[in-house]
Design an enzyme around this catalytic site. Structure first.
Site, PDB file in Angstrom:
ATOM      1  N   LYS A 136       0.810  -1.220   0.000  1.00 62.55           N
ATOM      2  CA  LYS A 136       0.000   0.000   0.000  1.00 62.55           C
ATOM      3  C   LYS A 136       0.843   1.270   0.000  1.00 62.55           C
ATOM      4  O   LYS A 136       0.365   2.329  -0.397  1.00 62.55           O
ATOM      5  CB  LYS A 136      -0.956  -0.006   1.206  1.00 62.55           C
ATOM      6  CG  LYS A 136      -2.053  -1.047   1.056  1.00 62.55           C
ATOM      7  CD  LYS A 136      -3.124  -0.893   2.109  1.00 62.55           C
ATOM      8  CE  LYS A 136      -4.239  -1.911   1.890  1.00 62.55           C
ATOM      9  NZ  LYS A 136      -5.307  -1.820   2.855  1.00 62.55           N
ATOM     10  N   LYS A 219      -4.957 -10.463  -7.036  1.00 69.50           N
ATOM     11  CA  LYS A 219      -6.239 -10.614  -6.336  1.00 69.50           C
ATOM     12  C   LYS A 219      -7.206  -9.497  -6.747  1.00 69.50           C
ATOM     13  O   LYS A 219      -6.765  -8.395  -7.117  1.00 69.50           O
ATOM     14  CB  LYS A 219      -6.034 -10.624  -4.822  1.00 69.50           C
ATOM     15  CG  LYS A 219      -5.671  -9.296  -4.234  1.00 69.50           C
ATOM     16  CD  LYS A 219      -5.811  -9.279  -2.711  1.00 69.50           C
ATOM     17  CE  LYS A 219      -5.506  -7.854  -2.231  1.00 69.50           C
ATOM     18  NZ  LYS A 219      -5.572  -7.611  -0.844  1.00 69.50           N
ATOM     19  N   LYS A 222     -10.252  -3.677  -4.101  1.00 69.44           N
ATOM     20  CA  LYS A 222     -10.905  -2.358  -4.184  1.00 69.44           C
ATOM     21  C   LYS A 222      -9.923  -1.303  -4.661  1.00 69.44           C
ATOM     22  O   LYS A 222     -10.252  -0.453  -5.446  1.00 69.44           O
ATOM     23  CB  LYS A 222     -11.358  -1.924  -2.774  1.00 69.44           C
ATOM     24  CG  LYS A 222     -12.548  -2.632  -2.224  1.00 69.44           C
ATOM     25  CD  LYS A 222     -12.893  -2.103  -0.839  1.00 69.44           C
ATOM     26  CE  LYS A 222     -12.349  -3.014   0.243  1.00 69.44           C
ATOM     27  NZ  LYS A 222     -13.182  -3.180   1.421  1.00 69.44           N
TER      28      LYS A 222
HETATM   29  P1  TYM Z   1     -10.792  -5.646   3.607  1.00 69.95           P
HETATM   30  O1  TYM Z   1     -11.817  -4.609   3.917  1.00 69.95           O
HETATM   31  O2  TYM Z   1      -9.718  -5.289   2.642  1.00 69.95           O
HETATM   32  O3  TYM Z   1     -11.481  -6.959   3.095  1.00 69.95           O
HETATM   33  C1  TYM Z   1     -12.538  -7.584   3.800  1.00 69.95           C
HETATM   34  C2  TYM Z   1     -12.389  -9.085   3.713  1.00 69.95           C
HETATM   35  O4  TYM Z   1     -12.399  -9.508   2.346  1.00 69.95           O
HETATM   36  C3  TYM Z   1     -11.292 -10.358   2.095  1.00 69.95           C
HETATM   37  N1  TYM Z   1     -10.874 -10.185   0.694  1.00 69.95           N
HETATM   38  C4  TYM Z   1     -10.674 -11.200  -0.164  1.00 69.95           C
HETATM   39  N2  TYM Z   1     -10.807 -12.523  -0.027  1.00 69.95           N
HETATM   40  C5  TYM Z   1     -10.554 -13.299  -1.119  1.00 69.95           C
HETATM   41  N3  TYM Z   1     -10.189 -12.786  -2.331  1.00 69.95           N
HETATM   42  C6  TYM Z   1     -10.050 -11.447  -2.505  1.00 69.95           C
HETATM   43  N4  TYM Z   1      -9.698 -10.958  -3.700  1.00 69.95           N
HETATM   44  C7  TYM Z   1     -10.297 -10.591  -1.385  1.00 69.95           C
HETATM   45  N5  TYM Z   1     -10.261  -9.245  -1.221  1.00 69.95           N
HETATM   46  C8  TYM Z   1     -10.611  -9.014   0.068  1.00 69.95           C
HETATM   47  C9  TYM Z   1     -10.222  -9.899   3.063  1.00 69.95           C
HETATM   48  O5  TYM Z   1      -9.263 -10.907   3.281  1.00 69.95           O
HETATM   49  C10 TYM Z   1     -11.036  -9.576   4.300  1.00 69.95           C
HETATM   50  O6  TYM Z   1     -11.263 -10.735   5.070  1.00 69.95           O
HETATM   51  N6  TYM Z   1      -7.681  -5.432   7.509  1.00 69.95           N
HETATM   52  C11 TYM Z   1      -8.965  -5.928   7.067  1.00 69.95           C
HETATM   53  C12 TYM Z   1     -10.132  -5.395   7.909  1.00 69.95           C
HETATM   54  C13 TYM Z   1      -9.981  -5.658   9.359  1.00 69.95           C
HETATM   55  C14 TYM Z   1     -10.097  -6.909  10.015  1.00 69.95           C
HETATM   56  C15 TYM Z   1      -9.901  -6.635  11.385  1.00 69.95           C
HETATM   57  C16 TYM Z   1     -10.360  -8.211   9.576  1.00 69.95           C
HETATM   58  C17 TYM Z   1      -9.718  -4.707  10.310  1.00 69.95           C
HETATM   59  N7  TYM Z   1      -9.664  -5.296  11.511  1.00 69.95           N
HETATM   60  C18 TYM Z   1      -9.942  -7.650  12.355  1.00 69.95           C
HETATM   61  C19 TYM Z   1     -10.395  -9.230  10.551  1.00 69.95           C
HETATM   62  C20 TYM Z   1     -10.193  -8.938  11.895  1.00 69.95           C
HETATM   63  C21 TYM Z   1      -9.194  -5.466   5.640  1.00 69.95           C
HETATM   64  O7  TYM Z   1      -8.657  -4.478   5.226  1.00 69.95           O
HETATM   65  O8  TYM Z   1     -10.131  -6.175   4.974  1.00 69.95           O
END
Ligand code: TYM
Length: 355
Positions: A136, A219, A222
């Site tokens: 990032k 992957k 967003k």
């Molecule tokens: P975020 O908002 O980027 O994504 C949310 C969830 O979607 C999953 N994900 C994917 N899984 C499979 N293939 C993909 N292409 C793909 N893109 C996104 C992510 O793995 C995630 O599970 N840091 C986290 C948010 C967070 C969090 C937490 C998660 C903050 N605190 C505590 C678990 C526990 C994030 O940015 O997810």
């Protein structure tokens, strides 16, 4: 839809727990950032679909990670609305606020408070090794990245450990953050007193990484995918169908799962199988000798059938923002009860004078 849920052993545990204290169910926790106008199929198939299924066997805590979403530049005019849209999508896909505690991260100040304590346990080198920080910050350079982006996985560890969950259902890209979380839990337990149990990642192999439709070696994301590489749940279904039909495949014609030789086709097979519950082998047989046109056309129909009612349900929920805000308020109250108890233990063990 057939769904590879958690092992049945939890059923027995649940019945036992229900006969005495229903709150003794093991917890699950996860979060999602409100950084876009819609979730995409990576979010849904990689993570939030598992959230829905896990509600049956666990005491779930699910939250919208708005604190995380300001670690990169964001538009303050959009954030509150995107937070509501995220909550509406979770409810529309089947998260039941009667069974799950659904809340907004910034409504529970204990997240930021515990993160500060964990900052003191994390070394600079450890934080710098996080690949998401590297990814990032790559575009603008590390010097321009915010300190919050650097500390982001430490806040994530606090998010998780406040609730002492057994499982954290996420996609593959979060695995390293969960490893850090376990390390910090262990370090805290060792340095002070046993306070945290070590949470386990809950990552389904089949859908752990949904790929970009145009660049299947990457992957679906967003922030990084081009609009044609990403299928958004709230997009116009006609647009989503078109994106599926124009997904990159290969010069061959065979519908066969092979992630190395045929990453595009394999990704489409994964999505098809996850949405319909049909096995990959069954789909390979069904499209034997038919070529990519039929295959992609049928998958486009499957996607349209899925997103159309989902969009309608989300829109209906957004028509009543007061009801939605009430659900989030009640969720935050429930979350705070748990979070405040954990934070009090932590403050005590760290040696802070009682207020
Ligand atoms: P975020 O908002 O980027 O994504 C949310 C969830 O979607 C999953 N994900 C994917 N899984 C499979 N293939 C993909 N292409 C793909 N893109 C996104 C992510 O793995 C995630 O599970 N840091 C986290 C948010 C967070 C969090 C937490 C998660 C903050 N605190 C505590 C678990 C526990 C994030 O940015 O997810």
């Amino acid at each position: 839809m057939p769904y590879p849920g958690p092992a049945n052993r939890f059923r027995a545990g649940r019945m036992l727990a229900m006969s005495t204290a229903p709150t003794a169910l093991p917890r699950v926790l996860s979060g999602i950032q409100p950084t876009a106008d819609s979730f995409h199929f990576g979010n849904y198939l990689g993570a939030t679909r598992q959230w829905v299924a896990l509600q049956d066997e666990f005491d779930p805590f699910f939250f919208i990670a708005d604190l995380h979403s300001i670690t990169m530049s964001h538009d303050p005019k959009l954030l509150a609305q995107r937070t509501r849209v995220a909550a509406a999508q979770l409810l529309a896909m089947g998260i039941d606020p009667e069974r799950s505690t659904v809340f907004v991260q910034s409504h529970v100040p204990e997240h930021a408070q515990l993160a500060w304590v964990f900052n003191s346990l994390t070394s600079f080198g450890e934080a710098r090794r996080m690949t998401q920080f590297k990814d990032k910050s790559a575009k603008e350079g590390e010097g321009a990245a915010s300190v919050a982006l650097f500390a982001y996985p430490i806040l994530q560890a606090a998010d998780i450990l406040l609730y002492r969950p057994q499982y954290v259902p996420v996609g593959e890209d979060q695995r390293q953050h969960l490893e850090l979380t376990r390390d910090l839990a262990q370090r805290f337990n060792h340095r002070y007193k046993k306070t945290f149990k070590l949470p386990e990642p809950y990552i389904l192999k089949e859908t752990a990484k949904i790929s970009d439709l145009q660049q299947p070696e990457k992957k679906m994301s967003k922030s990084a995918s081009s609009p044609t590489g990403i299928v958004e749940l709230l997009d116009d279904p006609k647009v989503s169908a078109k994106k599926i039909r124009s997904a990159v495949t290969d010069s061959d014609t065979e519908v066969r799962f092979d992630e190395t030789a045929k990453p595009g086709v394999s990704n489409l097979l994964t999505i098809y199988s996850a949405l319909t519950g049909r096995s990959i082998e069954d789909l390979e047989k069904a499209y034997d000798g038919k070529g990519y046109g039929d295959f992609k056309g049928d998958l486009a129909d499957v996607v349209v059938e899925f997103v159309t009612p989902f969009r309608d349900r989300t829109k209906a929920l957004l028509d009543d923002p007061a009801e939605l805000d009430g659900i989030l308020k009640r969720g935050a109250e429930r979350a705070r009860e748990v979070a405040a108890r954990t934070l009090a233990d932590v403050y005590d063990r760290v040696g802070f004078l009682k207020a």
